[in-house]
Design an enzyme around this catalytic site. Structure first.
Site, PDB file in Angstrom:
ATOM      1  N   ASP A  36       0.823  -1.213   0.000  1.00 56.51           N
ATOM      2  CA  ASP A  36       0.000   0.000   0.000  1.00 56.51           C
ATOM      3  C   ASP A  36       0.860   1.269   0.000  1.00 56.51           C
ATOM      4  OD1 ASP A  36       1.035  -0.266   2.516  1.00 56.51           O
ATOM      5  OD2 ASP A  36      -0.828   0.179   3.590  1.00 56.51           O
ATOM      6  N   HIS A 245      25.552   4.825 -17.799  1.00 57.18           N
ATOM      7  CA  HIS A 245      24.403   5.012 -16.908  1.00 57.18           C
ATOM      8  C   HIS A 245      24.563   4.183 -15.621  1.00 57.18           C
ATOM      9  CE1 HIS A 245      21.713   6.368 -20.514  1.00 57.18           C
ATOM     10  NE2 HIS A 245      22.512   7.323 -20.074  1.00 57.18           N
ATOM     11  N   ASP A 262      27.564  12.445 -11.987  1.00 49.99           N
ATOM     12  CA  ASP A 262      26.554  13.063 -12.850  1.00 49.99           C
ATOM     13  C   ASP A 262      25.305  13.215 -12.001  1.00 49.99           C
ATOM     14  OD1 ASP A 262      24.657  13.736 -14.776  1.00 49.99           O
ATOM     15  OD2 ASP A 262      25.508  12.407 -16.294  1.00 49.99           O
ATOM     16  N   ASP A 273      21.540  19.574 -14.545  1.00 51.19           N
ATOM     17  CA  ASP A 273      22.208  18.346 -14.983  1.00 51.19           C
ATOM     18  C   ASP A 273      23.700  18.655 -15.140  1.00 51.19           C
ATOM     19  OD1 ASP A 273      22.920  15.915 -16.040  1.00 51.19           O
ATOM     20  OD2 ASP A 273      21.750  16.110 -17.878  1.00 51.19           O
ATOM     21  N   HIS A 356      28.533   8.861 -27.272  1.00 51.41           N
ATOM     22  CA  HIS A 356      27.245   9.532 -27.084  1.00 51.41           C
ATOM     23  C   HIS A 356      27.281  10.946 -27.654  1.00 51.41           C
ATOM     24  CE1 HIS A 356      28.786  11.970 -23.711  1.00 51.41           C
ATOM     25  NE2 HIS A 356      29.333  10.863 -23.221  1.00 51.41           N
ATOM     26  N   HIS A 360      21.819  17.763 -24.701  1.00 48.47           N
ATOM     27  CA  HIS A 360      20.375  17.609 -24.908  1.00 48.47           C
ATOM     28  C   HIS A 360      19.685  18.843 -24.346  1.00 48.47           C
ATOM     29  CE1 HIS A 360      20.211  16.638 -20.593  1.00 48.47           C
ATOM     30  NE2 HIS A 360      21.208  15.793 -20.813  1.00 48.47           N
ATOM     31  N   HIS A 367      15.884  15.408 -19.818  1.00 51.89           N
ATOM     32  CA  HIS A 367      15.999  15.330 -21.269  1.00 51.89           C
ATOM     33  C   HIS A 367      14.737  15.993 -21.798  1.00 51.89           C
ATOM     34  CE1 HIS A 367      18.999  11.698 -21.349  1.00 51.89           C
ATOM     35  NE2 HIS A 367      19.500  12.794 -20.815  1.00 51.89           N
ATOM     36  N   GLU A 400      28.207  18.170 -22.841  1.00 54.38           N
ATOM     37  CA  GLU A 400      28.787  17.103 -22.020  1.00 54.38           C
ATOM     38  C   GLU A 400      29.658  16.123 -22.805  1.00 54.38           C
ATOM     39  OE1 GLU A 400      25.923  14.129 -20.674  1.00 54.38           O
ATOM     40  OE2 GLU A 400      24.322  15.291 -21.593  1.00 54.38           O
ATOM     41  N   TYR A 404      35.872   7.546 -22.560  1.00 56.64           N
ATOM     42  CA  TYR A 404      35.695   6.347 -21.740  1.00 56.64           C
ATOM     43  C   TYR A 404      36.590   5.259 -22.328  1.00 56.64           C
ATOM     44  CZ  TYR A 404      31.602   9.271 -21.180  1.00 56.64           C
ATOM     45  OH  TYR A 404      30.780  10.354 -20.998  1.00 56.64           O
ATOM     46  N   ARG A 421      33.795  12.635 -17.906  1.00 51.61           N
ATOM     47  CA  ARG A 421      32.772  13.466 -18.550  1.00 51.61           C
ATOM     48  C   ARG A 421      32.695  14.794 -17.804  1.00 51.61           C
ATOM     49  NH1 ARG A 421      29.146  10.012 -18.679  1.00 51.61           N
ATOM     50  NH2 ARG A 421      27.737  10.532 -16.955  1.00 51.61           N
ATOM     51  N   GLU A 423      30.130  18.107 -17.762  1.00 46.66           N
ATOM     52  CA  GLU A 423      28.823  18.556 -18.269  1.00 46.66           C
ATOM     53  C   GLU A 423      28.379  19.827 -17.574  1.00 46.66           C
ATOM     54  OE1 GLU A 423      24.330  16.693 -18.848  1.00 46.66           O
ATOM     55  OE2 GLU A 423      25.673  15.873 -17.320  1.00 46.66           O
TER      56      GLU A 423
END
Length: 454
Positions: A36, A245, A262, A273, A356, A360, A367, A400, A404, A421, A423
């Site tokens: 619940d 991710h 990130d 972001d 990548h 964005h 996004h 960004e 890698y 990375r 960003e």
């Protein structure tokens, strides 16, 4: 007029340009987590954009008179939960229709229980229905029911809408351009998120766990009034930073590793972001520094390209050119086997280490909505790829780039398991851009000083 009322009026004008009709925009439903217990509720972004209303079980209906329907009067309607003092003991305050109408500036408000009967009336003789087509099986079924109820009245001269439009197509373009209120919220969200990254740097030391660093981020978000993280934070140390991710966030931080974070907060429904990468022990090794400064140079080139008049794709192209040249210069890519810089770009050989895009849209969603390519009405272009759209003032996007390096044959071992990375959130302005997240440092010297000095 509130920003929400202004947006509703603008949507009605867009509907009128298409001949008028009725639009319906529902909010998100609650979702059971287990037994619940529900997941924390978060309203639908489109619904909130037009209302500022955050309760579940609510629907906006807009009626737009057009040239084809001169007798239809434009109006804004809200359907929401009834006032219920007994349920408020358990679940908290409810506006109820009348208070919601006055507070949020609608022409009229009704109980959500009246939606089916009222929609059947509103759609009678309406030329078109504007709805989020195919977005919800529940709503699609309701729409079919409403249309069927109207069609059953055809013998008395009442007609059902003969056209249907995806209302999100109109709203996506509206949401792409941020107004002053949205920009102010996004700046505050970026400030909070940047300080959370700074806090993480100050707290980091070998032997801690990734989740402990995540806890520092969440502490800073909530302490400053942010309601949620805008997405599940990525706190990835060592080889985990090569998983784009990654979100297990449960590994122990090792001396000599980098940590990639990130993370951004959501403040009053608007997202930040930000990604930063830094050494756990406060000092970059030689290979780490070489790759980091390459990514930073790529980001600088990309941000410099993010100005009015440039196409969206040029941001990525600028980053890729710097990264590809750097990969050749430091030996990640072997010049003797991959060819020239132009060869690397044309064949996308760089994607072994950078797979990548460079950003964005950002806004109510991390996004965010909005097309990346331009619409074209030229029949000769049918079936062809549409050109990337030009950047304009009021757009907000992330920049960004990253690198890698997974262990692989032919890749120098000194670079193995390094993931980087960087960003930032960038507002396109009339004369260039403004980096909303600039208070989180990116230079090697600033980062090392912050991590070492705590």
């Amino acid at each position: 007029m509130t920003p929400y009322a202004t947006r509703r009026a603008h949507l009605i004008s867009q509907m009128q340009a298409k001949g008028g009709g009725v639009a319906i925009i529902p909010t998100a439903e609650t979702a059971a987590r287990n037994s619940d217990a529900d997941y924390p509720y978060r309203h639908d972004s489109y619904f909130y954009y037009l209302s500022g209303f955050t309760e579940p079980d609510a629907v906006i209906v807009l009626v737009a008179g057009g040239n084809n329907s001169p007798t239809i009067q434009s109006q804004t309607l809200l359907f929401c939960r009834d006032k219920n003092p007994e349920r408020e003991i358990w679940d908290g305050f409810r506006y109820g229709p009348e208070a919601a109408r006055t507070t949020f500036g609608f022409d009229a408000a009704y109980s959500i229980d009246a939606l089916n009967s009222e929609m059947a009336k509103l759609l009678a003789n309406s030329p078109a229905l504007f709805a989020p087509l195919g977005n919800s099986t529940k709503l699609d079924a309701q729409i079919q029911g409403w249309l069927q109820a109207v069609r059953q009245q055809s013998r008395i001269g009442i007609s059902a809408p003969t056209a249907m439009h995806d209302v999100y197509t109109i709203l996506n373009e509206m949401r792409l351009f941020k107004d002053e209120n949205e920009i102010a919220l996004m700046q505050r969200a970026a400030d909070i998120s940047a300080e959370a990254h700074n806090r993480a740097m100050r707290f980091t030391q070998p032997g801690m766990y990734e989740y402990q660093i995540e806890a520092e981020l969440l502490h800073e978000f909530r302490k400053n009034g942010a309601q949620f993280p805008a997405y599940t934070p990525i706190v990835a140390s060592g080889a985990h930073a090569c998983v784009l991710h990654y979100n297990a966030n449960n590994a122990q931080l090792k001396d000599g590793d980098l940590i990639l974070i990130d993370a951004g907060c959501e403040l009053d429904s608007y997202a930040a972001d930000i990604t930063r990468t830094y050494p756990v022990n406060g000092r970059f090794s030689g290979p780490q520094k070489a790759l980091y400064e390459l990514v930073l140079a790529a980001q600088h080139a990309a941000i410099a390209t993010a100005i009015p008049g440039k196409r969206y794709s040029e941001i990525h192209a600028a980053a890729v050119r710097v990264l590809a040249q750097g990969m050749l210069d430091i030996g990640l890519l072997n010049k003797n086997t991959v060819g020239t810089l132009d060869d690397v770009i044309a064949k996308k050989t760089y994607q072994q280490f950078y797979m990548h895009g460079t950003g964005h849209w950002l806004g109510l969603d991390v996004h965010d909505v909005g097309t990346y390519r331009e619409a074209t009405l030229d029949p000769a272009s049918e079936g062809q790829e549409k050109p990337w759209r030009h950047l304009q003032a009021g757009m907000v996007l992330t920049v960004e780039p990253g690198v890698y390096v997974r262990p692989a044959e032919g890749v120098p071992e000194q670079f193995w398991n390094i993931g980087i990375r960087i960003e930032d959130d960038v507002l396109i302005t009339d004369n260039g851009n403004h980096v909303l997240s600039q208070t989180a440092p990116t230079s090697v010297a600033e980062i090392e000083a912050m991590v070492r000095n705590k």
